[in-house]
Design a protein around this motif. Structure first.
Motif, PDB file in Angstrom:
ATOM      1  N   SER A  11      36.423  45.669  44.755  1.00  0.00           N
ATOM      2  CA  SER A  11      35.687  44.409  44.953  1.00  0.00           C
ATOM      3  C   SER A  11      35.287  43.749  43.642  1.00  0.00           C
ATOM      4  O   SER A  11      34.125  43.380  43.434  1.00  0.00           O
ATOM      5  CB  SER A  11      34.444  44.664  45.824  1.00  0.00           C
ATOM      6  N   TYR A  61      34.632  40.940  41.355  1.00  0.00           N
ATOM      7  CA  TYR A  61      34.275  39.555  41.678  1.00  0.00           C
ATOM      8  C   TYR A  61      34.646  38.600  40.540  1.00  0.00           C
ATOM      9  O   TYR A  61      34.440  38.897  39.364  1.00  0.00           O
ATOM     10  CB  TYR A  61      32.776  39.448  41.942  1.00  0.00           C
ATOM     11  N   ASP A 108      35.510  32.589  42.776  1.00  0.00           N
ATOM     12  CA  ASP A 108      34.569  32.887  43.844  1.00  0.00           C
ATOM     13  C   ASP A 108      35.217  33.746  44.932  1.00  0.00           C
ATOM     14  O   ASP A 108      35.166  33.430  46.124  1.00  0.00           O
ATOM     15  CB  ASP A 108      33.989  31.602  44.444  1.00  0.00           C
ATOM     16  N   ASN A 109      35.855  34.829  44.516  1.00  0.00           N
ATOM     17  CA  ASN A 109      36.408  35.779  45.472  1.00  0.00           C
ATOM     18  C   ASN A 109      36.390  37.187  44.878  1.00  0.00           C
ATOM     19  O   ASN A 109      36.105  37.365  43.690  1.00  0.00           O
ATOM     20  CB  ASN A 109      37.816  35.376  45.931  1.00  0.00           C
ATOM     21  N   LYS A 110      36.692  38.164  45.721  1.00  0.00           N
ATOM     22  CA  LYS A 110      36.720  39.561  45.289  1.00  0.00           C
ATOM     23  C   LYS A 110      38.074  40.173  45.593  1.00  0.00           C
ATOM     24  O   LYS A 110      38.692  39.845  46.614  1.00  0.00           O
ATOM     25  CB  LYS A 110      35.631  40.370  46.016  1.00  0.00           C
TER      26      LYS A 110
END
Length: 450
Positions: free
Chosen positions: A12, A14, A19-21
């Motif tokens: 995960s 980031y 703006d995502n993982k």
């Protein structure tokens, strides 16, 4: 004591820019765990979810296996490999730069270009993390970037924009153009750079059987643009046209050793040369180019961008140093290519005229239980003939284009044989022809990407 390599998963991770993982995968070489003060060059790879592990389509590059073997055989130095997975539906967006010449609004899918943000994500987030946690050698002379298809396109753009970060680029089966299989319309998807950047090594390749998805004329044209900027052919910039290779992970994996050795090892002495090309060319018609393949042992192959050719009868034909055939009059002559003490020969017939395109009629017979309203595809859409229950279409195909393809359904099901194995077909556009295919069974898809 036997030391083994390892693959770590950073879960995960980031990105503030995107703006995502996503998970990040890091391969550490065998010596990493015990040589506590040693630092290592780094290879960053796109589509990182299937470079070590099988992805959604069941295929993997098996990068760890290839790197392990080359290290064990002392063909490359120990390296760290960082796999950066794509984000599925966001892949096309993240791998597309909004630059002059990139006609992304005309691509086959809707694109919201995030290439510049993805570039920042790699350089300012992933690389900063990797350099802070692992014992890396920093600087462009120790840092490489590799990607295939759209990943090849984004490698080209990031690498030429940021030579202060990446000194070595592997641009594999690059998606430089979107070609409509029905109309043959060509949509340009790359930016032309106008000045030579301080890159130490550029590797560009493709397979000869990628059809219209990746055409040799497009990949070679970009390569020649880079040579014109001053990158030295066959040393600073190496090119490879892999005979019979398709747009698939297994074929990219099969030739991965070459760019790895180019970046992190020594290819040694040339051991053999072969000359591949069309056996027939027209005085009028499409341009043809020879493919002189130089081999260095079992793990390194390259196409000579510049070579010394000898034509037996120069009244029939000439060959430029870049391999382009210049037919003059009808007849048959031989062409020999030489590299140091190695040579190879091919015989070529010159005719008066060849067509730019050939006509392909495809007819597909499907099992009786096939859904009647289901759309079918080869590498192009097939139309349903309700009266006969068959699927068909007519296509104009560039002469000499090669395709390895499956018959697939809109719901992700593909053709299978009686043993339940998926079926692949090969088509080479040599003359007008009808191809008739009988589908025995259907099975769940092992899809490919671009």
């Amino acid at each position: 004591m036997t030391c083994k390599s390892s693959i770590l998963r950073i879960e995960s991770f980031y990105s503030t820019y995107l703006d995502n993982k996503r998970d990040i995968y890091v391969y550490l070489p065998p010596g990493y765990s015990y040589e506590k003060s040693k630092r290592y060059p780094v290879l960053y790879m796109h589509d990182g979810q299937n470079i070590f592990h099988p992805a959604f389509n069941g295929y993997s590059w098996h990068v760890d296996q290839t790197v392990d073997r080359l290290i064990h055989e002392h063909k490359i130095e120990e390296i760290i490999v960082v796999g950066i997975p794509n984000m599925g539906m966001e892949r096309s967006n993240e791998y597309t730069h909004d630059l002059e010449g990139v006609l992304y609004p005309l691509d086959k899918v809707t694109i919201q270009p995030k290439g510049q943000l993805y570039e920042k994500f790699i350089i300012e987030e992933v690389m900063i993390y990797v350099d802070s946690v692992f014992r890396t050698k920093t600087g462009p002379e120790h840092t490489a970037l590799l990607g295939s298809s759209r990943g090849g396109q984004v490698t080209y753009h990031i690498g030429l924009r940021r030579p202060d970060i990446f000194g070595m680029l592997a641009i594999v089966s690059p998606y430089f153009y979107c070609v409509d299989p029905m109309s043959s319309e060509e949509i340009r998807l790359y930016h032309s750079f106008t000045t030579k950047q301080p890159l130490s090594r550029i590797w560009i390749d493709l397979g000869s059987a990628e059809g219209t998805l990746v055409l040799e004329k497009h990949t070679r044209a970009v390569t020649e643009e880079l040579v014109a900027l001053g990158y030295e052919a066959d040393t600073q910039l190496i090119y490879f046209n892999d005979p019979g290779a398709a747009h698939a992970e297994k074929d990219w994996a099969a030739r991965l050793s070459s760019p790895l050795i180019y970046f992190f090892g020594s290819k040694g002495e040339a051991s053999s040369i072969s000359l591949i090309g069309c056996e027939e060319v027209g005085i009028m018609g499409p341009t043809s180019r020879l493919n002189p393949i130089l081999e260095f042992g079992d793990d390194f192959k390259m196409t000579l961008l510049r070579a010394a050719y000898h034509v037996e009868d120069q009244e029939i034909m000439d060959v430029l140093e870049n391999g382009t055939l210049v037919p003059k009059k009808e007849g048959v002559t031989s062409v020999t290519v030489k590299y140091e003490d190695l040579e190879a020969m091919i015989e070529i017939r010159v005719i008066s005229q060849q067509k730019e395109y050939v006509t392909l009629d495809m007819v597909v017979h499907v099992p009786p239980d096939s859904p009647a309203d289901m759309k079918l595809y080869a590498w192009f859409p097939l139309l349903h003939d309700s009266s006969s229950g068959t699927y068909y279409n007519r296509l104009q195909v560039p002469l000499h284009a090669e395709f390895i393809y499956q018959i697939s359904r809109q719901d992700g099901i593909v053709e299978a044989d009686s043993a339940g194995e998926s079926v692949q077909h090969k088509y080479v556009a040599l003359e007008d022809a009808t191809v008739e295919i009988y589908v025995e069974h259907w099975m769940r898809n092992e899809a490919s990407k671009n």
